[in-house]
Write a protein that holds these residues in place. Structure first.
Motif, mmCIF file in Angstrom:
data_model
loop_
_atom_site.group_PDB
_atom_site.id
_atom_site.type_symbol
_atom_site.label_atom_id
_atom_site.label_comp_id
_atom_site.label_asym_id
_atom_site.label_seq_id
_atom_site.Cartn_x
_atom_site.Cartn_y
_atom_site.Cartn_z
ATOM 1 N N TYR A 18 0.829 -1.273 0.040
ATOM 2 C CA TYR A 18 0.158 0.082 -0.050
ATOM 3 C C TYR A 18 0.894 1.386 0.000
ATOM 4 N N MET A 19 0.159 2.495 -0.367
ATOM 5 C CA MET A 19 0.797 3.755 -0.203
ATOM 6 C C MET A 19 -0.397 4.682 0.360
ATOM 7 N N ALA A 20 -0.006 5.597 0.917
ATOM 8 C CA ALA A 20 -0.852 6.562 1.835
ATOM 9 C C ALA A 20 -0.473 7.800 1.928
ATOM 10 N N ILE A 21 -1.339 8.808 2.069
ATOM 11 C CA ILE A 21 -1.126 10.100 2.268
ATOM 12 C C ILE A 21 -1.904 10.959 3.187
ATOM 13 N N GLY A 44 -6.998 11.432 5.018
ATOM 14 C CA GLY A 44 -6.393 11.259 3.887
ATOM 15 C C GLY A 44 -7.010 10.145 2.851
ATOM 16 N N ALA A 45 -6.104 9.590 2.064
ATOM 17 C CA ALA A 45 -6.281 8.433 1.360
ATOM 18 C C ALA A 45 -5.291 7.323 1.204
ATOM 19 N N ILE A 46 -5.594 6.169 1.122
ATOM 20 C CA ILE A 46 -4.820 4.935 0.954
ATOM 21 C C ILE A 46 -5.228 4.406 -0.228
ATOM 22 N N LYS A 47 -3.778 3.888 -0.890
ATOM 23 C CA LYS A 47 -3.920 3.078 -2.159
ATOM 24 C C LYS A 47 -3.729 1.693 -2.007
ATOM 25 N N ASN A 48 -4.782 0.906 -2.149
ATOM 26 C CA ASN A 48 -4.147 -0.714 -2.012
ATOM 27 C C ASN A 48 -4.014 -1.315 -3.133
ATOM 28 N N LYS A 49 -2.972 -2.118 -3.175
ATOM 29 C CA LYS A 49 -2.603 -3.107 -4.104
ATOM 30 C C LYS A 49 -2.382 -4.353 -3.695
#
Length: 243
Positions: A96-99, A132-137
Motif C-alpha cells: 500500500y501507499m497512503a498520504i 487522507g487516502a490509502i491506495k491498496n494494491k
C-alpha cells in the motif's frame, strides 16, 4: 536632580522588564521534516491479522513548538490470514501507499513544564488526528477455497477488488524527544509513535463479502508502531515559554 533620578529609575525598571520578558521567551524553528519505519498489524474481515512493515515521511509546520499541522506519506506491506489456519482459508498481502494531512497537540502546550522536571521531560507527549487516502494494491490473495478445505472446498470467488483507493483516518499517540543544537535551539527530534489507521471501504484486505455470511460490520484497521527522526528548519519564531 529629581528629574534625573526619575529617568534613571524608569530606565532601570524598563531594562528589568525587558530582561524578564526575554527570559520567559524562547525561539524555535517553524518547520520540520523527517522519516521513520516500523511494524504494522492488520485488523480486517479476515479472521486473524499478521505483522507487516511501514515506512513513512513527514513534513510539519509548527504553529508553536508543541502544535503542528503537516503531511504524512506511508509505504508498506499489510497482510493477514492464512490459507491453512484461517476458518475460511483466506489470506491477503497488500502493498500500500497512503498520504494524509494531520494535526498534533503536545503536552508542552497545555502545562507549565518549567515548574516540574517530570513535566519538562514528558512535554513531547502528543495526540493527533488526520485524514487522507490509502491506495491498496493486493499482490497475493485467496479468491477460491482450496480443494482440501474442511468446509465448502472450491468455494468462490470471494468478492472484492485487487486495486482500490479508500478514505484513511490515522489517529496518533506518541512522544517527541527534543535535542538542541550547538546554539541552544531545538533542532533534532527522535520520535516514537503508535498509530491506529481506520480505512473507510473494503480495499485494505481485498475482501468485500456479504455480512450475511461473513463478519463484515466494522472498518478495516491497521496499527503501526514506528520510530523516526526529524530535523527542524526554516525561519525562527518566538514562543511564550522557555524551551
Amino acid at each position: 536632580m529629581i528629574f534625573n533620578l526619575l529617568r534613571a529609575t524608569y530606565i532601570t525598571l524598563f531594562l528589568v522588564f525587558v530582561g524578564s520578558f526575554s527570559y520567559a521567551q524562547s525561539n524555535y524553528f517553524k518547520m520540520s521534516y523527517g522519516f521513520g519505519a516500523g511494524a504494522n498489524k492488520s485488523y480486517t474481515d479476515v479472521y486473524k491479522g499478521s505483522f507487516g512493515y511501514t515506512a513513512y515521511g513527514v513534513f510539519d509546520y509548527h504553529i508553536t513548538p508543541f502544535v503542528t499541522v503537516g503531511l504524512e506519506g506511508q509505504y508498506g506491506m499489510i497482510q493477514g490470514g492464512d490459507i491453512v489456519t484461517d476458518p475460511h482459508n483466506r489470506q491477503f498481502v497488500n502493498k500500500y501507499m497512503a498520504i494524509s494531512a494531520n494535526a498534533k497537540l503536545m503536552l508542552g502546550e497545555l502545562v507549565d513544564y518549567n515548574k516540574s522536571e517530570f513535566l519538562y521531560n514528558i512535554r513531547g507527549l502528543y495526540v493527533g488526528m488526520g485524514v487522507g487516502a490509502i491506495k491498496n494494491k493486493i499482490t497475493d490473495i485467496v479468491r477460491y477455497k482450496p480443494s482440501w478445505a474442511a468446509v465448502d472446498p472450491g468455494y468462490g470467488p470471494f468478492p472484492g477488488v485487487d486495486k482500490s483507493v479508500n478514505l484513511w483516518v490515522p489517529l496518533n499517540f506518541g512522544f517527541n524527544y527534543f535535542i538542541n543544537d550547538g546554539y541552544g535551539y531545538m533542532r533534532y527530534i527522535i520520535n516514537i509513535n503508535a498509530q491506529s489507521n481506520f480505512t473507510l471501504g473494503e480495499g485494505l484486505d481485498g475482501y468485500n463479502d456479504s455480512s450475511a455470511k461473513f463478519k463484515n460490520n466494522s472498518p478495516d484497521v491497521y496499527n503501526t508502531y514506528t520510530i523516526g527522526f526529524k530535523y527542524m528548519l526554516g525561519t525562527i519564531k518566538s514562543y511564550r515559554k522557555t524551551l
